[in-house]
Structures are given as structure tokens and as C-alpha cells.
Design an enzyme around this catalytic site. Sequence first.
Site, PDB file in Angstrom:
ATOM      1  N   GLU A  47       0.850  -1.157   0.138  1.00 14.91           N
ATOM      2  CA  GLU A  47      -0.035  -0.179  -0.061  1.00 14.91           C
ATOM      3  C   GLU A  47       0.907   1.289  -0.130  1.00 14.91           C
ATOM      4  O   GLU A  47       1.957   1.329   0.463  1.00 14.91           O
ATOM      5  CB  GLU A  47      -0.815  -0.015   1.287  1.00 14.91           C
ATOM      6  CG  GLU A  47      -1.809   1.149   1.194  1.00 14.91           C
ATOM      7  CD  GLU A  47      -2.864   1.055   2.619  1.00 14.91           C
ATOM      8  OE1 GLU A  47      -2.843   0.013   3.384  1.00 14.91           O
ATOM      9  OE2 GLU A  47      -3.745   1.636   2.376  1.00 14.91           O
ATOM     10  N   ASN A 192     -12.374  -1.511  -0.595  1.00 15.38           N
ATOM     11  CA  ASN A 192     -11.742  -1.855   0.670  1.00 15.38           C
ATOM     12  C   ASN A 192     -12.370  -1.313   1.814  1.00 15.38           C
ATOM     13  O   ASN A 192     -12.847  -0.495   2.290  1.00 15.38           O
ATOM     14  CB  ASN A 192     -10.295  -1.434   0.586  1.00 15.38           C
ATOM     15  CG  ASN A 192      -9.540  -1.735   1.749  1.00 15.38           C
ATOM     16  OD1 ASN A 192      -9.128  -2.670   1.789  1.00 15.38           O
ATOM     17  ND2 ASN A 192      -9.431  -0.571   2.918  1.00 15.38           N
ATOM     18  N   GLU A 193     -12.715  -2.407   2.889  1.00 20.48           N
ATOM     19  CA  GLU A 193     -13.212  -2.418   3.947  1.00 20.48           C
ATOM     20  C   GLU A 193     -14.272  -1.142   3.846  1.00 20.48           C
ATOM     21  O   GLU A 193     -14.433  -0.129   4.718  1.00 20.48           O
ATOM     22  CB  GLU A 193     -12.467  -2.027   5.173  1.00 20.48           C
ATOM     23  CG  GLU A 193     -11.127  -2.978   5.304  1.00 20.48           C
ATOM     24  CD  GLU A 193     -10.388  -2.962   6.294  1.00 20.48           C
ATOM     25  OE1 GLU A 193     -10.163  -1.537   7.171  1.00 20.48           O
ATOM     26  OE2 GLU A 193      -9.544  -3.769   6.831  1.00 20.48           O
ATOM     27  N   TYR A 272      -6.736  -9.004  11.353  1.00 19.15           N
ATOM     28  CA  TYR A 272      -5.451  -8.966  12.034  1.00 19.15           C
ATOM     29  C   TYR A 272      -5.254  -9.779  13.191  1.00 19.15           C
ATOM     30  O   TYR A 272      -6.478  -9.962  14.146  1.00 19.15           O
ATOM     31  CB  TYR A 272      -4.993  -7.429  12.039  1.00 19.15           C
ATOM     32  CG  TYR A 272      -4.932  -6.846  10.630  1.00 19.15           C
ATOM     33  CD1 TYR A 272      -3.579  -7.035  10.219  1.00 19.15           C
ATOM     34  CD2 TYR A 272      -5.682  -6.212  10.044  1.00 19.15           C
ATOM     35  CE1 TYR A 272      -3.347  -6.255   8.752  1.00 19.15           C
ATOM     36  CE2 TYR A 272      -5.640  -5.508   8.642  1.00 19.15           C
ATOM     37  CZ  TYR A 272      -4.155  -5.555   8.280  1.00 19.15           C
ATOM     38  OH  TYR A 272      -3.824  -5.176   6.937  1.00 19.15           O
ATOM     39  N   GLU A 327      -6.229  -9.317   3.833  1.00 22.19           N
ATOM     40  CA  GLU A 327      -5.444  -8.748   4.582  1.00 22.19           C
ATOM     41  C   GLU A 327      -5.388  -9.525   6.109  1.00 22.19           C
ATOM     42  O   GLU A 327      -6.463  -9.641   6.695  1.00 22.19           O
ATOM     43  CB  GLU A 327      -5.917  -7.233   5.052  1.00 22.19           C
ATOM     44  CG  GLU A 327      -5.872  -6.302   4.009  1.00 22.19           C
ATOM     45  CD  GLU A 327      -6.190  -4.990   4.313  1.00 22.19           C
ATOM     46  OE1 GLU A 327      -6.142  -4.352   5.505  1.00 22.19           O
ATOM     47  OE2 GLU A 327      -6.712  -4.161   3.486  1.00 22.19           O
ATOM     48  N   GLN A 376       1.905  -6.228   5.515  1.00 25.81           N
ATOM     49  CA  GLN A 376       2.423  -6.040   4.111  1.00 25.81           C
ATOM     50  C   GLN A 376       3.592  -6.340   3.750  1.00 25.81           C
ATOM     51  O   GLN A 376       4.403  -6.738   4.728  1.00 25.81           O
ATOM     52  CB  GLN A 376       2.013  -4.406   4.151  1.00 25.81           C
ATOM     53  CG  GLN A 376       0.637  -4.078   4.396  1.00 25.81           C
ATOM     54  CD  GLN A 376       0.278  -2.384   4.020  1.00 25.81           C
ATOM     55  OE1 GLN A 376       1.171  -1.971   3.191  1.00 25.81           O
ATOM     56  NE2 GLN A 376      -0.952  -1.952   4.507  1.00 25.81           N
TER      57      GLN A 376
HETATM   58  O1  AHR Z   1      -3.051  -2.621   6.011  1.00 27.72           O
HETATM   59  C1  AHR Z   1      -3.385  -1.539   6.928  1.00 27.72           C
HETATM   60  C2  AHR Z   1      -4.718  -1.064   6.785  1.00 27.72           C
HETATM   61  O2  AHR Z   1      -5.712  -2.070   7.501  1.00 27.72           O
HETATM   62  C3  AHR Z   1      -5.381  -1.076   5.478  1.00 27.72           C
HETATM   63  O3  AHR Z   1      -5.170  -0.138   4.810  1.00 27.72           O
HETATM   64  C4  AHR Z   1      -6.831  -1.112   5.680  1.00 27.72           C
HETATM   65  O4  AHR Z   1      -7.579  -1.851   4.708  1.00 27.72           O
HETATM   66  C5  AHR Z   1      -6.895  -2.126   6.790  1.00 27.72           C
HETATM   67  O5  AHR Z   1      -7.615  -1.588   7.924  1.00 27.72           O
END
Ligand code: AHR
Length: 522
Positions: A47, A192-193, A272, A327, A376
Site C-alpha cells: 500500500e 476496501n473495508e 489481523y 489482509e 504488508q
Molecule cells: O494494512 C493497513 C490497513 O489495515 C489497510 O489500509 C486497511 O484496509 C486495514 O484497515
Amino acid sequence: MHKILLAHAVICVVFVTFATAQRIELIIDSSKPGPKIDRNIFGQFTEHLGNGVYEGIWVGRDSRIPNTRGIRSDVVNALKAIKVPNVRYPGGCFADEYHWRNGIGAERAKTLNPNWGGVIEPNTFGTHEFMDFLDQIGSDAFLSINVGSGTPQEAAEWLEYLTTDQLTDLAKVRTANGHLAPYKIRFLGIGNESWDCGGNMSADYYLSQLKIYSRFVRNFNPAQQKNEQMLKIAVGPGGGEERFTEWTETIMKAWQNHKWSWDLQGLSLHNYTVINWDKKHSSINFGETEYAQVLKKTLEMGDLIDKHAAIMDKYDPQKQIALVVDEWGAWYAPLPGSNPGFLVQQNSQRDAILASLNLNIFARRADRVRMANIAQMINVLQAMILTDREKIVLTPTYYVFKMYVPFQDATFVPVKFDVGTYTKGDITLPRVDAIAARDKNGKLWVEITNVDPDRAVEVDLNTIGITTKSAVGETLTAPKVDSVNSFDKPNTVAPKPISAKTQNGKLTLNLEPKSVTVVAVE
Ligand code: AHR
């Protein structure tokens, strides 16, 4: 006499407990092959965030850091070695504010990056640079289009610019910018999200957008009309709460009855490993308690996937729609002294174990999970590579991805074993994890993770119906759970060879504590 007997009994008990706790049998049954482990589950994500793109990939043509057309050569070489199947780009939250025209041509607009540190975005790395980077590492494009602040027209024009072979005005601009042939775009993320940074939409509102973008954002590349068609990936859930199960329900239910005019092939899932978003764990200088806490948390990935996969099964029992975990990874506190908006963290042996546990979770669900992208790739969150100007460090997570290369597109082979237990304080975890698969040439590969940071494990490989001679591969362990590779000491955590020969009909591997091991069984 009584005392001596007692002492002897205690020694026997201790010995027996020690011996049984140390040994496990892996029963590998390759007569019952499972699904293909799609190589795309080893995908990466980059990103416009901190030093993920600038410095991490792009140093510019005039840099004294060796580069090809501005893209650093050391990073390209390292990524080629892990055979990155696809790269998701340009975000993340950044994607929903990205206007692609800023990133083409000789004059690049200077814009802002309000999501990540509020810094200036020079746009010197844009569409052509990204596609060149993919070409250099041999990877497919996974573009995330701007649904939040863009329009269907803007996204449609980006795809026309990239993929048409007709002499449209946009194709002429592409040619003038140095690329006559149409590009291949293999994956398209539609937003995205969108339930959060992508515009805080309700599921119904997003669904209406999805239908419009799916209808109008076309891939015109003649080479992608029959084979290698572009797969469209909808925004999916970001957790297991009701609002997210409702989200999955909404999209999947609509898809079940969808008309010819829109379609999708993937539903995204973001997850995450974070224990407390307001007080994140440190990526450095931690102990065994934090090791166990983080690994316990990461294992929730399996239940989360199962929860959403069960909803998908209701509407798509034939599993046509892939669950795309685009992600995932550990998200720790920013390193002291770093810009908090740049999400800089170190990467330890804990992250190597965390990566293997997640990859095994995906592999065991390979019928539904056919793509994933760790967050990432470089310098951000759970990165493969860290850079500091001209210096580069390969992380423990990088080595896990490298060791897992034989599993790309291999056929899953069921493995049975007693997972055992590892306990730290009030946390108990499975002590051992393992997967097996056959590659395209028929070779059998086995991965075993020893989660226990203190105790080694002896693993008997019992391959049903196959006579084995040996097992040869690599193992990754480290002096401590928080051992890292730093710019001063880049080789603290690195794989080393491991092998075993069949003796008396047994093929036994001795695995060190807190280790990830991959072997080929001959
Ligand atoms: O990876 C960092 C961020 O985490 C991304 O930009 C977003 O999609 C997520 O909340």
C-alpha cells in the site's frame, strides 16, 4: 530399600512422561488427496503507506541503490525467491482515495496521504511502475479500485487504459506512456473495508455499489476473455460480529440470485492478529507470555473463516466464490521513534510461527480459501522485508514464505496427529501443527510447526502405503521467541538444513523448540 524403590519409580515416571511428551506420530494418508492449495494464498499486499512503496520498492532511477527503472534490485531478487503469486495494490484504505490519473505520465501530481501520516504522496510510483515491478518479480496484479471517493467511470477508465488493445484515446495515452501491449489484470478488488475506512457503508448500500462496479469495470485484454479471466472480489467481513455475518449474508444471498449483469468470484475477509487495538503488543523485547497470547489470538483465524464459510456454503454449496483473506498478519505497536502512521514493526520468531499457523489454517480450508494476502510486503506491519536506505533485512516471516514455496498449487494430503498441549500461565495451545501436500511432480512435502518454545519434539513420519527412505528440508528456529533480524545482525533467524533417514522402519525428525520445518519425503 523402600526409599530406593520410590526414587526409582519417580525417575521412571519422569522419564516416561518426558519420553511420551516428546514424541508424536504423523500419519500421512496420500491415498485420500484433498483440494489444491492455491498458490494465491501466498499473495502479498503493498500500500502507499509509510515506506512500503517508497524506499521499499521504489528508489527512483537516479538512486545509488542498484535498481532497474527505479525499482530496487535487492528487493526484486528477494521476492523472486519466494515466488510471489500476486500483489494487492494500491491499498487498503489508500485505494479508496486513489485517483489513478495522478500516477501516470511525465508530470505527477503531488497529493496527500491523509490515512497514513498525512504525508505528501508524490505519485512517482503509479500504474506503470507497479506493473513493471510485477513483471520484474513475476507476479500477477490484484488491483483494488476506488469505490469510496471515486466513480464507476473512473475505475472503468483505469481498466480500459490498462487492458484494451483497441486504439482508444486511453490506449493511446498508455502507449505514449511506454506500454503498447495491454496489461493483464488478474484480480480486481471492488472497494476496501467499505464498512469502515472505505466509506462506512451498510451492507445493502455496498451491495448496490458492487453491482454497478461489477457491471461497468471491464477487462478488455483479448488474452483474458476465455482463460485467465479477471476475478472480481467483493468487500467481505472484517470480523465475526453480527454486523459482519450480516454483511456476508447480504452479499452471498444476492449473489445466489444474481442476474447476468453482475457477478463476483471472491469475497474478501480481513483479520489481523491484535489483542487490544488501544494498547497493542510490542514487536520487540517481549517474553513467553506475550508469545503465547499472540499465538492464541492468531488461531482464531480458523473459527472466523469457518463462521463465514458456513454462510457462504448456504448460498454457494459448490464453492464457486473464493474466500479471499486479503489482509492478515500481526499488527503490533509502532516501533519507538517511528512515525505512528507508518505502521513500522519488527518481525520475530513469533511471527514465523504465526505465519505458519495461518498458512496451515488456509491450506486446511483450501476448498474455500483460494487466495490470501499478508499485510504488508515491505516495511509495514508483518513484512517480508525491512529496508533502511541501502540496507535490507529478510525477516523470519520471509523465510517461512520461502520454505512454503513447494506448497504452492500442491495437492493437500490429510495428516492425523495428536496436537498435544503447550501451556503458559492460563493459556493452553496445541503444541504441534502440521500439513502435508504432493507437488505437481508427485513429491510429498510435510510442514511441522513446534509451537512449544522450550521443548523439542520427535516426529515419526508414518506415510501410509509408501516406503520412505529419507526426509530432507529446512528448519527455522531462533535463540529466543523475540529474536529478530536487524540491520546490524541480519542472520540471527535463518533456516538451516534438516534431514533424517529411515532406520528400523521409522523415519523420525528431531525438531527444535519454536520451530517451523518443511521437508520433502523421499
Ligand atoms: O494494512 C493497513 C490497513 O489495515 C489497510 O489500509 C486497511 O484496509 C486495514 O484497515
